[in-house]
Scaffold this motif. Structure first.
Motif, short mmCIF file in Angstrom:
data_model
loop_
_atom_site.label_atom_id
_atom_site.label_comp_id
_atom_site.label_asym_id
_atom_site.label_seq_id
_atom_site.Cartn_x
_atom_site.Cartn_y
_atom_site.Cartn_z
N HIS A 48 0.84 -1.20 0.00
CA HIS A 48 0.00 0.00 0.00
C HIS A 48 0.87 1.25 0.00
N LEU A 49 1.91 1.22 0.80
CA LEU A 49 2.84 2.36 0.84
C LEU A 49 3.52 2.56 -0.52
N VAL A 50 3.97 1.45 -1.13
CA VAL A 50 4.64 1.53 -2.43
C VAL A 50 3.73 2.20 -3.45
N GLN A 51 2.45 1.82 -3.45
CA GLN A 51 1.49 2.39 -4.40
C GLN A 51 1.34 3.89 -4.19
N LYS A 52 1.15 4.30 -2.93
CA LYS A 52 0.91 5.73 -2.65
C LYS A 52 2.15 6.57 -2.89
N LEU A 53 3.31 6.07 -2.52
CA LEU A 53 4.55 6.81 -2.78
C LEU A 53 4.79 6.97 -4.27
N SER A 54 4.50 5.91 -5.03
CA SER A 54 4.66 5.98 -6.48
C SER A 54 3.65 6.91 -7.11
N ASP A 55 2.39 6.81 -6.68
CA ASP A 55 1.35 7.68 -7.24
C ASP A 55 1.67 9.16 -7.02
N LEU B 223 11.92 -3.34 -1.79
CA LEU B 223 10.50 -3.44 -2.11
C LEU B 223 9.91 -2.10 -2.53
N ILE B 224 10.59 -1.00 -2.22
CA ILE B 224 10.09 0.33 -2.54
C ILE B 224 10.96 0.93 -3.64
N PRO B 225 10.46 1.07 -4.86
CA PRO B 225 11.26 1.67 -5.94
C PRO B 225 11.66 3.10 -5.60
N LYS B 226 12.81 3.49 -6.15
CA LYS B 226 13.35 4.85 -5.94
C LYS B 226 13.42 5.20 -4.45
N SER B 227 14.07 4.34 -3.70
CA SER B 227 14.33 4.62 -2.29
C SER B 227 15.79 4.31 -2.00
N ALA B 228 16.30 4.89 -0.90
CA ALA B 228 17.70 4.70 -0.53
C ALA B 228 17.79 4.55 0.98
N VAL B 229 18.88 3.92 1.43
CA VAL B 229 19.12 3.73 2.86
C VAL B 229 20.48 4.32 3.20
N GLY B 230 20.53 5.12 4.25
CA GLY B 230 21.78 5.68 4.73
C GLY B 230 21.98 5.35 6.20
N THR B 231 23.24 5.23 6.61
CA THR B 231 23.54 4.90 8.01
C THR B 231 23.61 6.17 8.83
N LEU B 232 22.71 6.26 9.78
CA LEU B 232 22.63 7.43 10.66
C LEU B 232 23.54 7.21 11.87
N GLU C 205 19.57 7.77 -11.22
CA GLU C 205 18.94 6.59 -11.82
C GLU C 205 17.54 6.95 -12.31
N VAL C 206 17.25 6.56 -13.53
CA VAL C 206 15.93 6.78 -14.11
C VAL C 206 15.27 5.43 -14.33
N ILE C 207 14.08 5.25 -13.76
CA ILE C 207 13.32 4.00 -13.91
C ILE C 207 11.94 4.35 -14.46
N LEU C 208 11.59 3.79 -15.61
CA LEU C 208 10.27 4.03 -16.19
C LEU C 208 9.24 3.07 -15.61
N GLU C 209 8.06 3.62 -15.36
CA GLU C 209 6.95 2.82 -14.83
C GLU C 209 5.70 3.18 -15.61
N PRO D 138 8.80 8.48 -15.36
CA PRO D 138 10.01 8.13 -14.63
C PRO D 138 9.73 8.21 -13.13
N LEU D 139 10.03 7.14 -12.40
CA LEU D 139 9.74 7.11 -10.97
C LEU D 139 10.45 8.25 -10.25
N GLY D 140 9.69 8.91 -9.37
CA GLY D 140 10.26 10.00 -8.58
C GLY D 140 10.19 11.34 -9.27
N PHE D 141 9.68 11.39 -10.49
CA PHE D 141 9.53 12.65 -11.21
C PHE D 141 8.05 12.90 -11.45
N ASN D 142 7.69 14.18 -11.54
CA ASN D 142 6.28 14.51 -11.68
C ASN D 142 5.79 14.43 -13.12
N GLU D 143 6.71 14.34 -14.08
CA GLU D 143 6.30 14.34 -15.49
C GLU D 143 5.87 12.94 -15.91
N GLU D 144 5.04 12.89 -16.96
CA GLU D 144 4.56 11.61 -17.46
C GLU D 144 4.23 11.72 -18.94
#
Length: 783
Positions: free
Chosen positions: A312-319, A342-351, A372-376, A439-445
């Motif tokens: 559900h989170l993946v869908q809403k973040l992508s939308d 499991l979440i496209p266009k996400s990253a993990v950093g060590t705090l 990175e550009v990923i088309l969806e 492109p995931l993470g961009f507002n254009e389509e």
């Protein structure tokens, strides 16, 4: 040429599985939905006796070869409706563009006309724009374990604003916090703990689920001020309610203040997370509805709705085009790395333990995500498929899942994606479908409008209730009758209700003793409709399906010898050919000998082949006489040059002796015997090197087949060989004698040396008795 047409037909079958004829399409619309190779013959007089309407549907080449003059074969196309070029501008330029004035992907809208099975391809161009605006929302865990982290985040606004100036001149930042659902067993619900969930010596704020502290703003100082006013809270269990907060940040766009720019969500915590199903511990069973429930910037439905699921989170973040950065401590790195997958266009950093490295972490994660550009694409209509091929930096191209993305893209870099869309059948008759590619993470389509070709052009000019369709019982369209409901037959001559098969079967028999439609078809309305073959070039025909074009005599494994066509199971030969299999040419030119006589005057020409009447002669024109005098001498030079590369003809061997085929054997005994056919005689000839070579030969068609071997007897070579053996024997004998002398001398010297070194014991042996006996005469007086 029947052979070549059959070959090409077989190739088509292998490739397309003959799907056109197998579909039994009854109209042009049905036919073109089978596949892109299928066409419909709209020529009215196309069908032969016994053929059904479905015979009009076949592969294009097959229809043309059958004499169809009008083939319906509509094709798809692509129309570009909006095609603004990608934006080229510099960060330090004077031009200031609004976010909706920046274009990073081209084109923006297309309309595709899709024919079943036909692929429509287009290219998408993507270019990372420089100085692209960024909105970043910092979502922080304010449970008690994050107390020291809060101190370091209080100056994050101005510091991060300063750092982001190197990336973009248009940056906004917001802040939110979360703790946990405000029900047991996640928090303590005693009145005192609800006021201060921490120990008595710690001043903590009341527990809450999620709070939007600061909507997105360009004022970094205001960020610092409001964050400085925040207090730590507390809860009972280790996992936190961060998923509730992420969902509200994603769907509450107006309250958060998201723009249509790059959207970053920084999720900072030192603990795990609850997800869908965990709410049952607190008696919460309603699934999360994925809607905004912020009242006065507080999430008010945490006690009512369960935690959201990961999907559900993946869908809403992508939308909502939100890219997530998980800033977590070292202890929880493995958990959030799995979540990242499991979440496209996400990253993990060590705090770090106190969040002192949070700015560097955010900058590094942003650079990783934006490179990175990923088309969806949105959900596809049923029966529609899509594929991608990426053309990235340095000429790298990928297909499959990797065809959707390109990595290591810097600002200003341009990449290309080839997109192919294919439809199966007609998914949506009479209406359009729309899909979106972004492109995931961009507002254009990119908006792609799909229109499906479900009917042929000739369908529009159909004549309803045409008199040609049995008194108006159908529509005459595309050369055939499309029957009204309840009517069947080639021209709609029968009613489904009135048909009595037993009364009409007699019309489908040649006589009372034969099978219905010769067992090669079906009786429909008293008329035979012949069966179809897997090979569209092969067909049954005739009033009773009694004829076919594939059961004729064959020669050299070719139907009608490759020199005719099969008509109703009999060969109709081409000109200059005769015979039941068209295998007998009437042309006598192949029988003419070099002297101009037919078969050299020693035979008769039958079907283009000489039958020699004189048994001594053979060959294609009865000119070869192997047993005639001088034959061995005649063949000598060709055999010598081909087999041993010597002789008088060695320089012109290939041209002069091209009809000879030499076969070398090791021994004379391996040669075929003179009386074994087709070998006729032995020859023995001598060459210039005093070598004898033996050969036998026979003529097969136009080639003389020769088996040959050679023996050479050279006296000087033999003498030299004997002399060499004798000399080697003498040399070996002398060497052996010399070695024996040396060995004996060494042994003798060794013996002498041991003799000289020997030492003898001079002591007396105690048991030694002398062999001398001395006897004294008692009467001897010494005188």
């Amino acid at each position: 040429n029947l052979l070549s047409s059959n070959t090409s037909c077989l190739l088509l079958i292998c490739h397309n599985g003959n799907e056109c004829t197998k579909a039994s399409a009854q109209s042009c619309g049905e036919c073109i939905q089978v596949g892109e190779m299928c066409g419909w013959c709209s020529t009215e007089a196309f069908l032969k006796q016994g053929e059904s309407k479905s015979a009009r549907c076949d592969e294009i080449k097959a229809l043309e070869s059958k004499g169809c003059s009008k083939v319906e074969n509509p094709r798809g196309n692509i129309t570009i409706d909006e095609n603004k070029p990608v934006t080229n501008r510099k960060k330090d330029g004077s031009e200031k563009l609004k976010p909706d004035q920046i274009t990073q992907i081209q084109p923006q809208k297309l309309t595709l006309k899709l024919r079943a099975g036909e692929q429509q391809k287009f290219s998408l161009r993507f270019k990372r724009a420089e100085d692209y605006p960024i909105d970043m929302y910092y979502l922080m865990d304010l449970s008690y374990s994050m107390k020291d982290d809060l101190e370091n985040v209080k100056n994050l606004g101005t510091d991060l604003m300063h750092e982001m100036q190197t990336i973009t001149s248009d940056f906004r930042i917001g802040f939110g916090s979360f703790v946990e659902k405000t029900v047991m067993p996640y928090i303590s619900t005693t009145p005192a703990k609800l006021l201060n969930p921490c120990t008595s010596d710690q001043n903590c704020t009341s527990p809450f689920s999620y709070k939007n502290v600061l909507s997105l703003t360009e004022d970094g100082k205001r960020f610092n001020t409001l964050v400085s006013q925040q207090q730590i809270s507390g809860n009972l269990d280790s996992p936190e309610g961060g998923f509730d907060a992420i969902m509200q940040v994603a769907v509450c766009g107006e309250q958060i203040g998201w723009r249509n720019v790059t959207r970053l969500l920084v999720f900072s915590t030192d603990a795990g997370f609850h997800f869908a199903g965990d709410g049952k511990l607190g008696g919460i069973v309603l699934p999360n509805d994925g809607k905004c429930h912020l009242t006065n910037n507080m999430y008010t439905m945490s006690h009512y709705y369960d935690y959201p699921s990961i999907a559900h989170l993946v869908q809403k973040l992508s939308d909502n085009n939100i890219q997530t950065i998980f800033a977590v401590t070292e202890e929880f790195q493995p958990v959030y790395k799995e979540l990242k997958n499991l979440i496209p266009k996400s990253a993990v950093g060590t705090l770090s333990a106190n969040s002192s490295n949070v700015i560097k972490l955010i900058i590094d994660a942003y650079n990783s995500l934006s490179s990175e550009v990923i088309l969806e694409n949105s959900k596809l209509p049923e029966g529609v498929s899509i594929s991608y091929v990426s053309h990235c930096k340095n000429g790298v191209s990928e297909t499959g899942d990797n065809g959707r993305k390109c990595s290591n893209i810097s600002i200003g870099d341009e990449v290309l994606f080839d997109v192919a869309i294919t439809a199966k059948g007609c998914p949506s008759p009479g209406k359009s479908e729309t899909i979106k590619i972004k492109p995931l993470g961009f507002n254009e389509e990119v908006v792609v409008v799909l229109n499906f070709i479900c009917e042929c052009e000739c369908h529009k000019s159909g004549i309803p209730n045409s008199p040609d369709c049995h008194f108006g019982n159908g529509t005459l369209e595309c050369g055939a009758c499309r029957c009204n409901e309840g009517r069947i037959g080639r021209v709609c001559e029968c009613s489904k209700d009135d048909v009595r098969t037993e009364d009409l079967d007699a019309n489908c028999r040649m006589d009372n003793g034969t099978d219905i439609c010769s067992n090669n078809g079906d009786c429909v309305c008293g008329t035979c409709e012949c069966k179809k073959r897997d090979n569209p070039e092969e067909r049954y025909e005739g009033k009773y399906c009694e004829c076919d074009n594939f059961n004729c005599d064959r020669s050299n494994n070719k139907l009608c010898g490759g020199h005719g066509r099969c008509v109703c199971r009999k060969c109709v030969c081409d000109a200059n050919y005769t015979g039941s299999a068209c295998d007998c040419p009437l042309d006598k030119q192949p029988c003419m000998a070099s002297n101009g006589q037919e078969c050299n005057g020693r035979g008769q020409c039958e079907c283009g082949v000489c039958k020699c009447t004189d048994t001594k002669f053979q060959g294609p024109t009865c000119e070869i006489c192997p047993t005639c005098p001088g034959v061995c001498a005649e063949h000598k030079n060709c055999v010598q040059c081909l087999a041993f590369k010597s002789g008088e003809l060695k320089d012109v061997c290939e041209s002069t002796c091209k009809n000879f085929k030499p076969i070398l054997v090791k021994k004379k005994e391996d040669l075929p015997q003179p009386n074994s056919q087709p070998f006729l005689t032995h020859c023995k000839e001598r060459d210039a090197n005093d070598c004898w070579f033996f050969f036998t030969y026979a003529t097969k068609n136009n080639t003389t087949e020769v088996y040959v071997t050679r023996k050479c007897f050279h006296i000087h070579v033999l003498s030299g060989l004997v002399a060499g053996i004798v000399l080697i024997g003498l040399a070996l004998l002398l060497i052996w004698k010399l070695l024996m002398i040396i060995h004996d001398r060494r042994e003798f010297a060794k013996f002498e040396k041991e003799k000289m070194n020997a030492k003898w014991d001079t002591g007396e042996n105690p048991i030694y008795k002398s062999a001398v006996t001395t006897v004294v005469n008692p009467k001897y007086e010494g005188k």
